[in-house]
Design an enzyme around this catalytic site. Structure first.
Site, PDB file in Angstrom:
ATOM      1  N   ASN A   7       0.843  -1.194   0.000  1.00  0.00           N
ATOM      2  CA  ASN A   7       0.000   0.000   0.000  1.00  0.00           C
ATOM      3  C   ASN A   7       0.877   1.244   0.000  1.00  0.00           C
ATOM      4  O   ASN A   7       1.963   1.266   0.598  1.00  0.00           O
ATOM      5  CB  ASN A   7      -1.029  -0.003   1.140  1.00  0.00           C
ATOM      6  CG  ASN A   7      -0.459  -0.267   2.511  1.00  0.00           C
ATOM      7  OD1 ASN A   7       0.549  -0.961   2.662  1.00  0.00           O
ATOM      8  ND2 ASN A   7      -1.091   0.280   3.529  1.00  0.00           N
ATOM      9  N   GLU A  12       0.356   5.251   0.642  1.00  0.00           N
ATOM     10  CA  GLU A  12      -0.596   6.260   1.110  1.00  0.00           C
ATOM     11  C   GLU A  12      -0.173   7.668   0.697  1.00  0.00           C
ATOM     12  O   GLU A  12       0.929   7.867   0.163  1.00  0.00           O
ATOM     13  CB  GLU A  12      -0.734   6.152   2.643  1.00  0.00           C
ATOM     14  CG  GLU A  12      -1.311   4.811   3.041  1.00  0.00           C
ATOM     15  CD  GLU A  12      -1.593   4.675   4.531  1.00  0.00           C
ATOM     16  OE1 GLU A  12      -1.100   5.513   5.322  1.00  0.00           O
ATOM     17  OE2 GLU A  12      -2.301   3.724   4.904  1.00  0.00           O
ATOM     18  N   ASN A  13      -1.068   8.615   0.946  1.00  0.00           N
ATOM     19  CA  ASN A  13      -0.821  10.005   0.581  1.00  0.00           C
ATOM     20  C   ASN A  13      -1.419  10.903   1.655  1.00  0.00           C
ATOM     21  O   ASN A  13      -2.482  10.567   2.211  1.00  0.00           O
ATOM     22  CB  ASN A  13      -1.477  10.278  -0.783  1.00  0.00           C
ATOM     23  CG  ASN A  13      -1.056  11.603  -1.360  1.00  0.00           C
ATOM     24  OD1 ASN A  13      -1.594  12.636  -0.990  1.00  0.00           O
ATOM     25  ND2 ASN A  13      -0.097  11.576  -2.248  1.00  0.00           N
ATOM     26  N   CYS A  33      -3.036  13.381   1.334  1.00  0.00           N
ATOM     27  CA  CYS A  33      -4.363  13.802   0.884  1.00  0.00           C
ATOM     28  C   CYS A  33      -5.375  12.637   0.961  1.00  0.00           C
ATOM     29  O   CYS A  33      -6.524  12.784   0.558  1.00  0.00           O
ATOM     30  CB  CYS A  33      -4.214  14.316  -0.545  1.00  0.00           C
ATOM     31  SG  CYS A  33      -5.590  15.253  -1.140  1.00  0.00           S
ATOM     32  N   CYS A  41      -4.087   0.720  -2.471  1.00  0.00           N
ATOM     33  CA  CYS A  41      -3.954  -0.501  -1.682  1.00  0.00           C
ATOM     34  C   CYS A  41      -2.887  -1.396  -2.313  1.00  0.00           C
ATOM     35  O   CYS A  41      -2.573  -1.269  -3.508  1.00  0.00           O
ATOM     36  CB  CYS A  41      -5.266  -1.269  -1.661  1.00  0.00           C
ATOM     37  SG  CYS A  41      -6.591  -0.465  -0.766  1.00  0.00           S
ATOM     38  N   GLU A  61      -3.077  -4.497  -3.176  1.00  0.00           N
ATOM     39  CA  GLU A  61      -3.602  -5.332  -4.261  1.00  0.00           C
ATOM     40  C   GLU A  61      -3.570  -4.579  -5.581  1.00  0.00           C
ATOM     41  O   GLU A  61      -3.200  -5.128  -6.633  1.00  0.00           O
ATOM     42  CB  GLU A  61      -5.047  -5.751  -3.952  1.00  0.00           C
ATOM     43  CG  GLU A  61      -5.211  -6.629  -2.725  1.00  0.00           C
ATOM     44  CD  GLU A  61      -5.386  -5.846  -1.424  1.00  0.00           C
ATOM     45  OE1 GLU A  61      -4.868  -4.714  -1.312  1.00  0.00           O
ATOM     46  OE2 GLU A  61      -6.044  -6.362  -0.514  1.00  0.00           O
ATOM     47  N   CYS A  97     -10.274  -4.809   0.208  1.00  0.00           N
ATOM     48  CA  CYS A  97     -11.396  -3.866   0.301  1.00  0.00           C
ATOM     49  C   CYS A  97     -12.286  -3.983  -0.936  1.00  0.00           C
ATOM     50  O   CYS A  97     -11.928  -4.632  -1.924  1.00  0.00           O
ATOM     51  CB  CYS A  97     -10.877  -2.437   0.469  1.00  0.00           C
ATOM     52  SG  CYS A  97     -10.319  -1.674  -1.074  1.00  0.00           S
ATOM     53  N   CYS A 117     -10.722  -2.944  -4.312  1.00  0.00           N
ATOM     54  CA  CYS A 117      -9.747  -3.927  -4.806  1.00  0.00           C
ATOM     55  C   CYS A 117     -10.441  -5.187  -5.309  1.00  0.00           C
ATOM     56  O   CYS A 117      -9.982  -5.800  -6.274  1.00  0.00           O
ATOM     57  CB  CYS A 117      -8.730  -4.273  -3.726  1.00  0.00           C
ATOM     58  SG  CYS A 117      -7.580  -2.914  -3.453  1.00  0.00           S
TER      59      CYS A 117
HETATM   60  O1  LIG Z   1      -6.726  -5.267   1.768  1.00  0.00           O
HETATM   61  C1  LIG Z   1      -6.280  -4.156   2.073  1.00  0.00           C
HETATM   62  C2  LIG Z   1      -6.819  -3.361   3.099  1.00  0.00           C
HETATM   63  C3  LIG Z   1      -6.238  -2.139   3.366  1.00  0.00           C
HETATM   64  N1  LIG Z   1      -5.160  -1.724   2.647  1.00  0.00           N
HETATM   65  C4  LIG Z   1      -4.497  -0.451   2.988  1.00  0.00           C
HETATM   66  C5  LIG Z   1      -5.195   0.819   2.585  1.00  0.00           C
HETATM   67  C6  LIG Z   1      -4.591   1.793   3.582  1.00  0.00           C
HETATM   68  O2  LIG Z   1      -3.308   2.215   3.121  1.00  0.00           O
HETATM   69  C7  LIG Z   1      -4.379   0.967   4.834  1.00  0.00           C
HETATM   70  C8  LIG Z   1      -5.447   1.149   5.886  1.00  0.00           C
HETATM   71  O3  LIG Z   1      -6.694   0.921   5.368  1.00  0.00           O
HETATM   72  O4  LIG Z   1      -4.351  -0.382   4.394  1.00  0.00           O
HETATM   73  C9  LIG Z   1      -4.627  -2.478   1.645  1.00  0.00           C
HETATM   74  O5  LIG Z   1      -3.621  -2.128   1.026  1.00  0.00           O
HETATM   75  N2  LIG Z   1      -5.221  -3.663   1.364  1.00  0.00           N
HETATM   76 ZN   LIG Z   2      -8.177  -2.092  -1.491  1.00  0.00          ZN
END
Ligand SMILES: O=c1ccn([C@H]2C[C@H](O)[C@@H](CO)O2)c(=O)[nH]1
Ligand SMILES: [Zn+2]
Length: 169
Positions: free
Chosen positions: A67, A69-70, A72, A78, A80, A112, A115
């Site tokens: 994952n 992140e940003n 913002c 994610c 996946e 999620c 994804c």
């Molecule tokens: O299956 C998942 C669930 C969450 N996240 C990430 C999104 C965010 O960066 C962090 C918290 O939700 O986890 C994923 O990469 N995959």
């Molecule tokens: Zn996801």
């Protein structure tokens, strides 16, 4: 009328929890790569690290992602989607299986909703197995999993039944 639901995404197998040690070597390898790429997660806002992998059909190659992140929030990706976007941009469009590794003590971390739809886009009518394991506290890249660790064996059609999909004819 039956033809209208014939291609509905129904699971090829029911969900099952098995031990890591009982899995085939290629599935263990997929999970190990997911554990390793999770260590590269850029997650300063949630502090929740996720690693995901998909095995391409053409050469059996593993595509991995974490994952990202940003500040913002909305632009975050994610694990996946990072892995699949890498694979698609490298020319792979068909996948044999996927794996997700994260850590919540009392529940498996499954993809999620966004994804699930993203994975579904690159799934044939035959479903795609998805393996989910925990990156337990204290585990390192040297020994990510123990043989007795639980692994959820699910699939995209279990996670997203009767999904939206357009067929290119
Ligand atoms: O299956 C998942 C669930 C969450 N996240 C990430 C999104 C965010 O960066 C962090 C918290 O939700 O986890 C994923 O990469 N995959
Ligand atoms: Zn996801």
């Amino acid at each position: 009328m039956a033809h209208l639901i014939k291609r509905f995404a129904t699971p090829s197998k029911p969900e099952l929890v098995v031990t890591y040690g009982s899995l085939d070597a290629d599935v263990q390898e997929l999970l190990l790569s997911a554990f390793t790429v999770r260590l590269r997660a850029y997650a300063p806002y949630s502090n929740f690290k996720v690693g995901a992998t998909f095995r391409g059909k053409a050469r059996g190659e593993i595509f991995s992602g974490c994952n990202v992140e940003n500040s913002c929030f909305s632009p975050s990706s994610c694990a996946e989607r990072t892995a699949l976007t890498k694979a698609i941009s490298e020319g792979e469009r068909e996948f044999l299986a996927g794996a997700v590794v994260a850590y919540q003590p009392d529940v498996f971390t499954t993809p999620c909703g966004v994804c699930r739809q993203f994975i579904r886009e690159f799934t044939s009518d035959n479903d795609m197995p998805i393996y989910v394991a925990q990156a337990r506290e204290g585990r390192t890249a040297e020994t990510p999993f123990a043989n007795e660790d639980p692994v959820l064996c699910t699939s995209i059609f279990n996670l997203l039944p009767n999904s939206f999909h357009t067929y290119q004819i």
